[in-house]
Design a protein around this motif. Structure first.
Motif, PDB file in Angstrom:
ATOM      1  N   GLY A  63       1.107  -1.328   0.240  1.00 47.38           N
ATOM      2  CA  GLY A  63      -0.205   0.045  -0.195  1.00 47.38           C
ATOM      3  C   GLY A  63       0.763   0.833   0.088  1.00 47.38           C
ATOM      4  N   ASN A  64       0.225   2.408   0.074  1.00 47.01           N
ATOM      5  CA  ASN A  64       0.908   3.889  -0.043  1.00 47.01           C
ATOM      6  C   ASN A  64       0.709   4.123   1.079  1.00 47.01           C
ATOM      7  OD1 ASN A  64       1.760   4.747  -2.834  1.00 47.01           O
ATOM      8  ND2 ASN A  64      -0.030   3.650  -3.373  1.00 47.01           N
ATOM      9  N   LEU A  82       8.792 -10.236 -12.172  1.00 43.94           N
ATOM     10  CA  LEU A  82       9.244  -9.789 -11.128  1.00 43.94           C
ATOM     11  C   LEU A  82      10.803  -9.694 -10.361  1.00 43.94           C
ATOM     12  CD1 LEU A  82       8.578  -8.766  -7.886  1.00 43.94           C
ATOM     13  CD2 LEU A  82       9.174 -11.042  -7.388  1.00 43.94           C
ATOM     14  N   GLN A  83      11.538 -10.449 -11.598  1.00 46.75           N
ATOM     15  CA  GLN A  83      12.892 -10.104 -11.228  1.00 46.75           C
ATOM     16  C   GLN A  83      13.548  -8.861 -11.903  1.00 46.75           C
ATOM     17  OE1 GLN A  83      14.668 -14.664 -11.727  1.00 46.75           O
ATOM     18  NE2 GLN A  83      14.523 -14.451  -9.646  1.00 46.75           N
ATOM     19  N   ALA A  84      12.987  -8.796 -13.177  1.00 45.11           N
ATOM     20  CA  ALA A  84      13.152  -8.481 -14.205  1.00 45.11           C
ATOM     21  C   ALA A  84      12.794  -6.532 -13.617  1.00 45.11           C
ATOM     22  CB  ALA A  84      12.357  -8.267 -15.593  1.00 45.11           C
ATOM     23  N   ILE A 144       6.103  -5.243  -5.703  1.00 43.89           N
ATOM     24  CA  ILE A 144       5.619  -6.554  -6.032  1.00 43.89           C
ATOM     25  C   ILE A 144       4.654  -7.441  -5.483  1.00 43.89           C
ATOM     26  CG2 ILE A 144       8.269  -7.316  -4.384  1.00 43.89           C
ATOM     27  CD1 ILE A 144       6.496  -7.788  -1.770  1.00 43.89           C
ATOM     28  N   SER A 145       3.472  -5.980  -5.454  1.00 43.48           N
ATOM     29  CA  SER A 145       2.191  -6.324  -4.941  1.00 43.48           C
ATOM     30  C   SER A 145       1.421  -6.037  -6.761  1.00 43.48           C
ATOM     31  CB  SER A 145       1.307  -4.468  -4.748  1.00 43.48           C
ATOM     32  OG  SER A 145       1.537  -3.797  -5.884  1.00 43.48           O
ATOM     33  N   ARG A 146       2.356  -6.102  -7.646  1.00 45.61           N
ATOM     34  CA  ARG A 146       1.615  -6.731  -8.937  1.00 45.61           C
ATOM     35  C   ARG A 146       2.294  -8.372  -9.589  1.00 45.61           C
ATOM     36  NH1 ARG A 146       3.323  -1.931 -13.216  1.00 45.61           N
ATOM     37  NH2 ARG A 146       2.795   0.298 -12.011  1.00 45.61           N
ATOM     38  N   PHE A 147       2.458  -8.544  -8.633  1.00 48.02           N
ATOM     39  CA  PHE A 147       3.069 -10.552  -8.942  1.00 48.02           C
ATOM     40  C   PHE A 147       2.959 -11.347  -7.522  1.00 48.02           C
ATOM     41  CE2 PHE A 147       6.103  -6.520 -10.848  1.00 48.02           C
ATOM     42  CZ  PHE A 147       6.232  -7.618 -12.381  1.00 48.02           C
ATOM     43  N   LYS A 157      -3.569   3.279   1.286  1.00 44.00           N
ATOM     44  CA  LYS A 157      -4.419   3.159   0.273  1.00 44.00           C
ATOM     45  C   LYS A 157      -3.772   2.369  -0.289  1.00 44.00           C
ATOM     46  CE  LYS A 157      -7.445   7.212  -0.197  1.00 44.00           C
ATOM     47  NZ  LYS A 157      -7.957   8.958  -0.995  1.00 44.00           N
ATOM     48  N   PRO A 158      -4.729   0.814  -0.623  1.00 44.07           N
ATOM     49  CA  PRO A 158      -4.138  -0.262  -1.367  1.00 44.07           C
ATOM     50  C   PRO A 158      -3.634   0.104  -3.281  1.00 44.07           C
ATOM     51  CG  PRO A 158      -6.434  -0.308  -1.348  1.00 44.07           C
ATOM     52  CD  PRO A 158      -5.717   0.103  -0.771  1.00 44.07           C
ATOM     53  N   GLU A 159      -2.468  -0.392  -3.263  1.00 44.87           N
ATOM     54  CA  GLU A 159      -2.423  -0.345  -5.336  1.00 44.87           C
ATOM     55  C   GLU A 159      -3.659  -1.561  -5.366  1.00 44.87           C
ATOM     56  OE1 GLU A 159       0.925   0.427  -7.131  1.00 44.87           O
ATOM     57  OE2 GLU A 159       0.247   1.900  -5.646  1.00 44.87           O
ATOM     58  N   LYS A 160      -2.668  -1.821  -6.447  1.00 44.99           N
ATOM     59  CA  LYS A 160      -4.256  -2.233  -7.523  1.00 44.99           C
ATOM     60  C   LYS A 160      -4.421  -3.579  -7.163  1.00 44.99           C
ATOM     61  CE  LYS A 160      -5.536  -4.394 -11.843  1.00 44.99           C
ATOM     62  NZ  LYS A 160      -5.029  -4.846 -13.176  1.00 44.99           N
ATOM     63  N   ASN A 161      -3.937  -4.638  -6.478  1.00 44.61           N
ATOM     64  CA  ASN A 161      -3.179  -5.936  -5.615  1.00 44.61           C
ATOM     65  C   ASN A 161      -3.158  -5.427  -3.973  1.00 44.61           C
ATOM     66  OD1 ASN A 161      -4.261  -7.405  -8.121  1.00 44.61           O
ATOM     67  ND2 ASN A 161      -2.445  -7.381  -8.826  1.00 44.61           N
ATOM     68  N   ILE A 162      -3.810  -6.166  -3.404  1.00 45.02           N
ATOM     69  CA  ILE A 162      -3.556  -6.272  -1.946  1.00 45.02           C
ATOM     70  C   ILE A 162      -2.752  -7.557  -1.852  1.00 45.02           C
ATOM     71  CG2 ILE A 162      -5.143  -5.981   0.670  1.00 45.02           C
ATOM     72  CD1 ILE A 162      -7.026  -4.718  -0.356  1.00 45.02           C
ATOM     73  N   LEU A 163      -1.771  -7.193  -0.323  1.00 49.00           N
ATOM     74  CA  LEU A 163      -1.100  -8.967  -0.237  1.00 49.00           C
ATOM     75  C   LEU A 163      -2.100  -9.269   1.238  1.00 49.00           C
ATOM     76  CD1 LEU A 163       2.016  -7.609  -1.667  1.00 49.00           C
ATOM     77  CD2 LEU A 163       0.426  -8.405  -3.112  1.00 49.00           C
ATOM     78  N   LEU A 164      -2.085 -10.655   0.800  1.00 47.92           N
ATOM     79  CA  LEU A 164      -2.242 -10.956   2.422  1.00 47.92           C
ATOM     80  C   LEU A 164      -2.026 -11.805   2.669  1.00 47.92           C
ATOM     81  CD1 LEU A 164      -6.405 -10.927   1.258  1.00 47.92           C
ATOM     82  CD2 LEU A 164      -5.521  -8.962   1.821  1.00 47.92           C
ATOM     83  N   ARG A 165      -2.260 -12.680   3.554  1.00 49.41           N
ATOM     84  CA  ARG A 165      -1.223 -13.408   4.482  1.00 49.41           C
ATOM     85  C   ARG A 165      -0.902 -15.009   4.153  1.00 49.41           C
ATOM     86  NH1 ARG A 165      -0.043 -12.416  10.786  1.00 49.41           N
ATOM     87  NH2 ARG A 165       1.153 -10.371  10.599  1.00 49.41           N
ATOM     88  N   SER A 166      -2.624 -14.672   3.699  1.00 51.75           N
ATOM     89  CA  SER A 166      -3.250 -15.652   3.107  1.00 51.75           C
ATOM     90  C   SER A 166      -3.822 -16.483   1.561  1.00 51.75           C
ATOM     91  CB  SER A 166      -4.764 -15.638   3.961  1.00 51.75           C
ATOM     92  OG  SER A 166      -5.665 -14.510   2.681  1.00 51.75           O
TER      93      SER A 166
END
Length: 309
Positions: free
Chosen positions: A88-89, A271-273, A203-206, A144-153
């Motif tokens: 998030g931001n 992601l690495q790129a 990383i939120s995109r990947f 505020k989240p980016e396009k994807n919210i990263l969860l632990r689950s």
């Protein structure tokens, strides 16, 4: 403002002088309609909000001997790390300060630390509380989240387990600060830990899941495994460390606030790129699968951090 002694009972005078106006230039751009000065702040938002609270206690989460500037910065940064872990931001933060007595020089340093992290991440202080008691700071951060919210689950079997940067800066910085008691290149990561906001957004995109490392890699990976319901084969010897001499302590201590995350194999090269283009790295240290956390390592009996043990 000229520093004058203010009685600790004069709560509103202290707030006005030392805790108001921090990050005020970011209020409008971050959608804050009303900040410090009323019973509540008012946010105008049409999107989802990320909210997290973190409490720092003297003698547990930071040394009492630390400069007030670093105590303030560190208290906000550790809370902000949770926003980073979800990609998030930062938008704003609330802060509740409990302190045993009022000292103008300490409070001026504390304000300086808040201003420093506010400027770094472009987010304002919008409210909180001030009371007398044993020193501790509670911070609530909003993002505020980016396009994807990263969860632990959301980790899946076959996902690659990754780490943002080497572990151990927190422990080595803590050890060095206890020895010499000054700010330098070694002690800075402990005194002023960096929340991985930009890394989290990349990383939120990947990534499929993520968590920040605050309590040691085994403890925090265990949370991710439990929430996702999938095991993990962790190659602990592949985890990059800042000092191999203190490998066990670097792995156990926590306070690094690096990101631990999973990535589907088909997305790993992309992601690495992407990370390389920002001069950042992705350290692969395991693979998700099975039903349990399996640790491959030459190091024995890595402990978990627990506040109640």
């Amino acid at each position: 403002m000229k520093d004058t002694q203010v009685n600790i009972s004069s709560e509103f005078s202290i707030i006005k002088k030392y805790l108001s106006g921090i990050g005020a230039s970011y209020l409008k751009i971050n959608g804050i309609d009303l900040s410090i000065g009323d019973d509540c702040a008012v946010l105008a938002t049409k999107s989802k909000l990320l909210i997290s609270t973190d409490t720092s206690v003297a003698g547990v989460h930071f040394l009492k001997s630390m400069p007030a500037e670093s105590i303030a910065y560190r208290s906000v940064a550790t809370a902000l790390s949770d926003i980073a872990a979800m990609g998030g931001n930062p938008v704003a933060f609330n802060l509740s300060l409990v302190m045993p007595s009022f000292e103008s020089s300490w409070m001026a340093g504390f304000r300086k630390g808040l201003q420093k992290i506010s400027r770094e991440f472009h987010f304002p202080l919008i409210g909180g509380d001030l009371v007398k008691g044993p020193l501790q700071i509670s911070v609530t951060v909003l993002g505020k989240p980016e396009k994807n919210i990263l969860l632990r689950s959301n980790a899946n079997p076959g996902d690659i387990l990754c780490l943002s940067d080497p572990l151990g800066s927190g422990f080595i910085g803590f050890k060095e600060y206890k020895r010499i008691g000054v700010l330098n290149k070694t002690t800075k990561p402990y005194l002023f830990p960096a929340a991985q906001i930009s890394y989290g957004k990349i990383i939120s995109r990947f990534a499929s899941s993520a968590i920040d490392i605050s309590d040691g890699i085994i403890q925090d990976l265990s949370h991710l495994v439990t929430r996702s319901g999938v095991g993990c084969n962790l190659d602990l010897d592949k985890v990059p460390l800042v000092n191999q001499k203190y490998a066990k302590q670097c792995l156990e201590f926590g306070d690094d606030y690096q990101l631990l995350y999973t990535v589907p194999q088909k997305k790993l090269s992309s992601l690495q790129a992407r990370l390389n283009s920002f001069n950042k790295k992705c350290h692969t240290i395991g693979i998700m699968g099975g039903k349990k956390l399996v640790i491959n390592s030459k190091i024995e009996s890595i402990k978990n951090w627990d506040h109640f043990q």
